[in-house]
Design a protein around this motif. Structure first.
Motif, PDB file in Angstrom:
ATOM      1  N   HIS A  91       0.704  -1.123   0.394  1.00 58.83           N
ATOM      2  CA  HIS A  91       0.306   0.426   0.039  1.00 58.83           C
ATOM      3  C   HIS A  91       0.438   1.207   0.077  1.00 58.83           C
ATOM      4  O   HIS A  91       1.123   2.542  -1.052  1.00 58.83           O
ATOM      5  CB  HIS A  91      -0.471  -0.052   1.090  1.00 58.83           C
ATOM      6  CG  HIS A  91      -2.315  -0.738   1.172  1.00 58.83           C
ATOM      7  ND1 HIS A  91      -3.585  -0.621   0.231  1.00 58.83           N
ATOM      8  CD2 HIS A  91      -2.654  -1.899   1.601  1.00 58.83           C
ATOM      9  CE1 HIS A  91      -4.085  -0.482   0.184  1.00 58.83           C
ATOM     10  NE2 HIS A  91      -3.440  -1.826   1.380  1.00 58.83           N
ATOM     11  N   ARG A  92       1.719   2.202   0.667  1.00 60.23           N
ATOM     12  CA  ARG A  92       2.511   2.384   0.683  1.00 60.23           C
ATOM     13  C   ARG A  92       3.196   2.799  -0.350  1.00 60.23           C
ATOM     14  O   ARG A  92       3.843   3.879  -0.544  1.00 60.23           O
ATOM     15  CB  ARG A  92       3.585   2.157   2.776  1.00 60.23           C
ATOM     16  CG  ARG A  92       4.725   3.041   2.657  1.00 60.23           C
ATOM     17  CD  ARG A  92       5.915   3.175   3.612  1.00 60.23           C
ATOM     18  NE  ARG A  92       6.564   4.139   3.622  1.00 60.23           N
ATOM     19  CZ  ARG A  92       7.373   3.865   3.905  1.00 60.23           C
ATOM     20  NH1 ARG A  92       8.040   2.537   4.096  1.00 60.23           N
ATOM     21  NH2 ARG A  92       8.103   5.091   4.478  1.00 60.23           N
ATOM     22  N   LEU A  94       2.537   2.050  -3.220  1.00 61.00           N
ATOM     23  CA  LEU A  94       2.180   2.290  -4.475  1.00 61.00           C
ATOM     24  C   LEU A  94       1.405   3.448  -4.106  1.00 61.00           C
ATOM     25  O   LEU A  94       1.458   4.484  -5.557  1.00 61.00           O
ATOM     26  CB  LEU A  94       0.766   1.693  -4.610  1.00 61.00           C
ATOM     27  CG  LEU A  94       1.179  -0.231  -5.372  1.00 61.00           C
ATOM     28  CD1 LEU A  94      -0.044  -1.622  -5.309  1.00 61.00           C
ATOM     29  CD2 LEU A  94       1.189  -0.518  -6.816  1.00 61.00           C
ATOM     30  N   ASP A  95       0.919   3.903  -3.157  1.00 57.11           N
ATOM     31  CA  ASP A  95       0.210   4.856  -2.754  1.00 57.11           C
ATOM     32  C   ASP A  95       2.050   6.587  -2.730  1.00 57.11           C
ATOM     33  O   ASP A  95       1.133   7.594  -3.303  1.00 57.11           O
ATOM     34  CB  ASP A  95       0.338   5.076  -1.552  1.00 57.11           C
ATOM     35  CG  ASP A  95      -1.107   4.679  -0.959  1.00 57.11           C
ATOM     36  OD1 ASP A  95      -2.517   4.081  -1.849  1.00 57.11           O
ATOM     37  OD2 ASP A  95      -1.475   4.279   0.003  1.00 57.11           O
ATOM     38  N   ALA A  96       2.834   5.692  -3.161  1.00 55.79           N
ATOM     39  CA  ALA A  96       3.796   7.328  -2.932  1.00 55.79           C
ATOM     40  C   ALA A  96       4.325   7.169  -5.012  1.00 55.79           C
ATOM     41  O   ALA A  96       4.239   8.805  -5.178  1.00 55.79           O
ATOM     42  CB  ALA A  96       5.369   6.488  -2.626  1.00 55.79           C
ATOM     43  N   LEU A  98       2.208   6.406  -7.901  1.00 58.10           N
ATOM     44  CA  LEU A  98       0.485   6.135  -8.723  1.00 58.10           C
ATOM     45  C   LEU A  98       0.750   7.704  -8.409  1.00 58.10           C
ATOM     46  O   LEU A  98       0.460   8.078  -9.896  1.00 58.10           O
ATOM     47  CB  LEU A  98      -0.436   5.904  -7.857  1.00 58.10           C
ATOM     48  CG  LEU A  98      -0.296   3.858  -8.484  1.00 58.10           C
ATOM     49  CD1 LEU A  98      -1.876   3.277  -7.375  1.00 58.10           C
ATOM     50  CD2 LEU A  98      -0.330   3.624  -9.085  1.00 58.10           C
ATOM     51  N   GLU A 125      -7.470  -2.650  -5.645  1.00 60.54           N
ATOM     52  CA  GLU A 125      -8.578  -1.202  -5.195  1.00 60.54           C
ATOM     53  C   GLU A 125      -8.110   0.294  -5.823  1.00 60.54           C
ATOM     54  O   GLU A 125      -8.873   1.076  -5.269  1.00 60.54           O
ATOM     55  CB  GLU A 125      -7.554  -1.464  -3.318  1.00 60.54           C
ATOM     56  CG  GLU A 125      -8.554  -2.116  -2.786  1.00 60.54           C
ATOM     57  CD  GLU A 125      -7.196  -1.992  -0.742  1.00 60.54           C
ATOM     58  OE1 GLU A 125      -7.345  -1.314  -0.629  1.00 60.54           O
ATOM     59  OE2 GLU A 125      -7.942  -3.140  -0.611  1.00 60.54           O
ATOM     60  N   LYS A 126      -6.940  -0.155  -6.508  1.00 64.09           N
ATOM     61  CA  LYS A 126      -6.106   1.402  -6.455  1.00 64.09           C
ATOM     62  C   LYS A 126      -6.306   1.411  -8.295  1.00 64.09           C
ATOM     63  O   LYS A 126      -6.621   2.674  -8.540  1.00 64.09           O
ATOM     64  CB  LYS A 126      -4.523   1.641  -6.397  1.00 64.09           C
ATOM     65  CG  LYS A 126      -5.036   1.494  -4.495  1.00 64.09           C
ATOM     66  CD  LYS A 126      -2.647   1.251  -4.086  1.00 64.09           C
ATOM     67  CE  LYS A 126      -3.512   0.816  -3.075  1.00 64.09           C
ATOM     68  NZ  LYS A 126      -4.008   2.311  -2.047  1.00 64.09           N
ATOM     69  N   LYS A 159      -4.689   2.686 -15.377  1.00 51.08           N
ATOM     70  CA  LYS A 159      -5.771   3.657 -14.143  1.00 51.08           C
ATOM     71  C   LYS A 159      -7.220   3.660 -14.826  1.00 51.08           C
ATOM     72  O   LYS A 159      -8.072   3.693 -13.578  1.00 51.08           O
ATOM     73  CB  LYS A 159      -5.181   5.484 -14.404  1.00 51.08           C
ATOM     74  CG  LYS A 159      -4.164   5.349 -13.349  1.00 51.08           C
ATOM     75  CD  LYS A 159      -3.737   6.657 -13.114  1.00 51.08           C
ATOM     76  CE  LYS A 159      -2.892   7.502 -12.146  1.00 51.08           C
ATOM     77  NZ  LYS A 159      -2.352   8.707 -11.985  1.00 51.08           N
TER      78      LYS A 159
END
Length: 312
Positions: A91-92, A94-96, A98, A125-126, A159
């Motif tokens: 999660h960490r 990917l959030d950084a 994307l 989820e993303k 996306k």
């Protein structure tokens, strides 16, 4: 130290020996414009560097994060953890990264079968998952109480459903063993002096990949290096010439090197200065020898077919 064979092409110099290559990598500690990072190896921690990069500049992102295994990368060890902690790590990162991907951009994530089960649900989820590729890396330790692990996964996501996919650029040339003819003429295959061949559309199972080994010029001493042929399939399928290909876990530089050979712009982040130096050495070598083993005549060839290839 044991002297290497003259046929051993492995890049394995020390940081001191490769200082001129290490010095070519750049550091990013403040917000930068796109032209500053294009065709550059960025030395630093991915989580810190991405804070300073332009949003939406990446057309294709290829990520090969550490698998959930205890492995040492020339002085730095990634330790295996439990599923919850590795999921949180996924999660960490990917959030950084994307926010760097364009609206029409695609992301590919390399993983083994165990981390694949953790990465898949997080990615869903993303992003919009388009496929899961499995490739046969062939090399692997035998096991007496289990099946030998000789496969890895690659998640393919975007996306939106508006993304680049050049299927004709990634056809596989296979030998035809039982040729079928219509009215005496080859049907969906070509008869050549070297043999009978068919160019087929690619599937999500890749069995034509060879892991880099010591006699291949692309090989380095990096413990988890991916083959240029594997990256070439992804880059040709999911980007166009002059697009920007980005790798947040660059390692010894296979993504950047392959992108350069295929006429793409590139950028990547690597925290180990030794690996960054190896990457820069390989980028220099690409100027003189831009070929990719296993890719010739604008098609991908099966293993052990170099005798048939024209421009190898």
């Amino acid at each position: 130290m044991k002297k290497k064979s003259s046929r051993n092409k492995t890049i394995d110099f020390t940081l001191e020996e490769g200082k001129k290559y290490a010095d070519r990598a750049i550091e990013v500690k403040d917000p930068v414009k796109l032209e500053t990072i294009i065709n550059q190896t960025i030395l630093g921690d991915t989580f810190e560097v991405v804070k300073h990069l332009p949003e939406g500049f990446v057309d294709l992102m290829i990520a090969d994060p550490p698998y959930n295994l205890t492995k040492t990368y020339h002085g730095k060890t990634f330790k295996e953890t439990d599923a919850d902690e590795y999921t949180a790590y996924t999660h960490r990162w990917l959030d950084a990264v994307l926010p760097l991907l364009s609206e029409k951009g695609s992301l590919y994530i390399c993983c083994d079968w165990q981390t694949s089960m953790l990465i898949g649900p997080v990615l869903q989820e993303k992003m919009v998952i388009q496929n899961r590729i499995t490739w046969q890396r062939e090399k692997g330790r035998g096991a007496k109480r289990n099946w030998k692990n000789a496969m890895e996964d690659i998640w393919f996501a975007s996306k939106t459903d508006d993304y680049t996919f050049n299927v004709d650029a990634v056809k596989v040339r296979r030998q035809v063993l039982a040729p079928y003819k219509t009215a005496g003429q080859p049907k969906d295959w070509e008869e050549t002096a070297q043999g009978n061949f068919r160019d087929t559309y690619p599937s999500n199972f890749w069995d034509d990949i060879t892991i880099p080994f010591w006699s291949m010029p692309e090989n380095t001493a990096h413990p988890t290096q991916k083959p240029e042929k594997l990256m070439a399939k992804i880059i040709l399928a999911s980007s166009d010439e002059d697009d920007i290909v980005f790798d947040p876990f660059l390692g010894s530089g296979t993504t950047s090197v392959t992108a350069k050979k295929l006429g793409r712009r590139y950028a990547g982040i690597e925290q180990n200065p030794l690996y960054a130096a190896w990457c820069e050495k390989r980028l220099e070598m690409a100027d003189e020898k831009p070929d990719i083993q296993g890719y010739a005549d604008q098609v991908f060839w099966e293993r052990n077919t170099r005798r048939f290839q024209k421009n190898n």
